[in-house]
Design an enzyme around this catalytic site. Sequence first.
Site, PDB file in Angstrom:
ATOM      1  N   LYS A 164      10.221  -2.673   9.009  1.00  0.00           N
ATOM      2  CA  LYS A 164      10.245  -4.083   8.593  1.00  0.00           C
ATOM      3  C   LYS A 164      11.599  -4.712   8.886  1.00  0.00           C
ATOM      4  CE  LYS A 164       6.749  -4.169   4.940  1.00  0.00           C
ATOM      5  NZ  LYS A 164       6.528  -4.424   3.509  1.00  0.00           N
ATOM      6  N   LYS A 171      -2.333   0.772  13.273  1.00  0.00           N
ATOM      7  CA  LYS A 171      -3.002   0.613  11.980  1.00  0.00           C
ATOM      8  C   LYS A 171      -3.507  -0.819  11.807  1.00  0.00           C
ATOM      9  CE  LYS A 171      -0.801  -0.159   8.132  1.00  0.00           C
ATOM     10  NZ  LYS A 171      -0.051  -0.178   6.868  1.00  0.00           N
ATOM     11  N   LYS A 214      -2.961  -6.687   7.761  1.00  0.00           N
ATOM     12  CA  LYS A 214      -3.255  -8.090   7.492  1.00  0.00           C
ATOM     13  C   LYS A 214      -2.196  -9.009   8.081  1.00  0.00           C
ATOM     14  CE  LYS A 214      -1.690  -7.507   2.725  1.00  0.00           C
ATOM     15  NZ  LYS A 214      -2.110  -7.043   1.454  1.00  0.00           N
TER      16      LYS A 214
HETATM   17  P1  AMP Z   1      -0.727  -3.584   1.903  1.00  0.00           P
HETATM   18  O1  AMP Z   1      -1.666  -4.365   2.755  1.00  0.00           O
HETATM   19  O2  AMP Z   1       0.400  -3.010   2.705  1.00  0.00           O
HETATM   20  O3  AMP Z   1      -0.309  -4.283   0.645  1.00  0.00           O
HETATM   21  O4  AMP Z   1      -1.545  -2.298   1.445  1.00  0.00           O
HETATM   22  C1  AMP Z   1      -2.365  -2.209   0.305  1.00  0.00           C
HETATM   23  C2  AMP Z   1      -3.058  -0.858   0.289  1.00  0.00           C
HETATM   24  O5  AMP Z   1      -3.969  -0.752   1.410  1.00  0.00           O
HETATM   25  C3  AMP Z   1      -2.099   0.345   0.412  1.00  0.00           C
HETATM   26  O6  AMP Z   1      -2.570   1.407  -0.408  1.00  0.00           O
HETATM   27  C4  AMP Z   1      -2.199   0.712   1.864  1.00  0.00           C
HETATM   28  O7  AMP Z   1      -1.887   2.073   2.098  1.00  0.00           O
HETATM   29  C5  AMP Z   1      -3.677   0.418   2.181  1.00  0.00           C
HETATM   30  N1  AMP Z   1      -3.884   0.104   3.605  1.00  0.00           N
HETATM   31  C6  AMP Z   1      -3.372  -0.967   4.285  1.00  0.00           C
HETATM   32  N2  AMP Z   1      -3.774  -0.952   5.579  1.00  0.00           N
HETATM   33  C7  AMP Z   1      -4.554   0.156   5.718  1.00  0.00           C
HETATM   34  C8  AMP Z   1      -5.271   0.728   6.827  1.00  0.00           C
HETATM   35  N3  AMP Z   1      -5.281   0.177   8.036  1.00  0.00           N
HETATM   36  N4  AMP Z   1      -5.967   1.863   6.609  1.00  0.00           N
HETATM   37  C9  AMP Z   1      -5.974   2.442   5.365  1.00  0.00           C
HETATM   38  N5  AMP Z   1      -5.328   1.956   4.305  1.00  0.00           N
HETATM   39  C10 AMP Z   1      -4.627   0.826   4.459  1.00  0.00           C
END
Ligand code: AMP
Length: 334
Positions: free
Chosen positions: A115, A196, A199
């Site tokens: 980041k 990966k 969002k």
């Molecule tokens: P975030 O979008 O970074 O706030 O992630 C929220 C949750 O979603 C966390 O537990 C991440 O590890 C999970 N997560 C986000 N993107 C993925 C993905 N592509 N595959 C699996 N888990 C994800």
Amino acid sequence: MTPRKVRVFSGIQPSGMLQLGNYLGAIQQWVAGQGEKINFICIVDLHTITVPQEPAVLRRQTRELAALLIACGIDPQQTTLFVQSHVRAHAECCWLLNCVTPLGWLERMTQYKTKAARQESVLTGLLDYPVLQAADILLYDTDEVPVGEDQKQHIELTRDIAQRFNGIYGETFVIPRPVIRESGARIMGLNDPTAKMSKSDPTRGHAIRLTDSPDEIRWAFKRAVTDAGREIRFSDDPARAGVNNLLQIYELLSGLSRPAIEAHFEGKGYGALKSEVAEIVIEALRPIREGFERLMQEPAELDRILAIGADQARAVAEPKLVQVKERMGFVLPT
Ligand code: AMP
Ligand code: TRP
């Protein structure tokens, strides 16, 4: 004596519309685990401001995330669902933990490095992000932290901080463990199965947002990157990551076993695979989208749910914070 109930804590940032990876990697597990354990799900707005945010956007996204989590099946009767900034103990505990955390531990974090490389000017809060995450988890005497693979390093750091604190000040914190699913831990981008699904990637066709229309979902799956082969099988081969990703999505939404899925697709082509996966995703997301739209019409109800969640969270976090301060030698106000 009855055994202590297992405590589960996880957090999610209000940093944009959730995508299928969030749902399959994290939220689906949180929903499945409701009932037999004590669950806390936190909307981590204080984490989101570690990169610059528009105030109006943050406000909207925080309410949208709450509505979406409930639409996904997080039941406020069974899970304490709350907004991090509503519970002051998080920021305060973060400060206390800052003062037992060596800087070198934070500079090593891969998420920080990635980041930071994307920012022109890196904010102090971005480096401190994992200490705030440790405070979130440790304030609730958490046993299990269900997350996607990318969060493993932060949970290990949380364990290190807790162990160090316990070593200096005596047993205070429960040492939490990460809970990471085998399938779904890393849902990949449809346009690039080596990255990966995220969002924050705005490319059309990269991610499936939980509120995407059926047509948008069909469009994205039709263009999903696969390979030049024809066999539809689960595999670890990086060259076949696209097909494997589609099969994992199918597995997590159908609940079928891998052999049953491979038998189902025997003799079929990639086109059929893509359209069947698209249809199963559309059906899974339909009630979520409808529930979300309904809840967004009732902002007062949403705020009421979050107020109850914050009260429940404070009842756990505040006494814990007092205990921590007491151990550290603060004179407590009488
Ligand atoms: P975030 O979008 O970074 O706030 O992630 C929220 C949750 O979603 C966390 O537990 C991440 O590890 C999970 N997560 C986000 N993107 C993925 C993905 N592509 N595959 C699996 N888990 C994800
Ligand atoms: N860093 C996590 C993410 O981006 C969000 C988070 C904040 C979290 N606090 C947490 C996850 C505590 C689990 C437990 O996904």
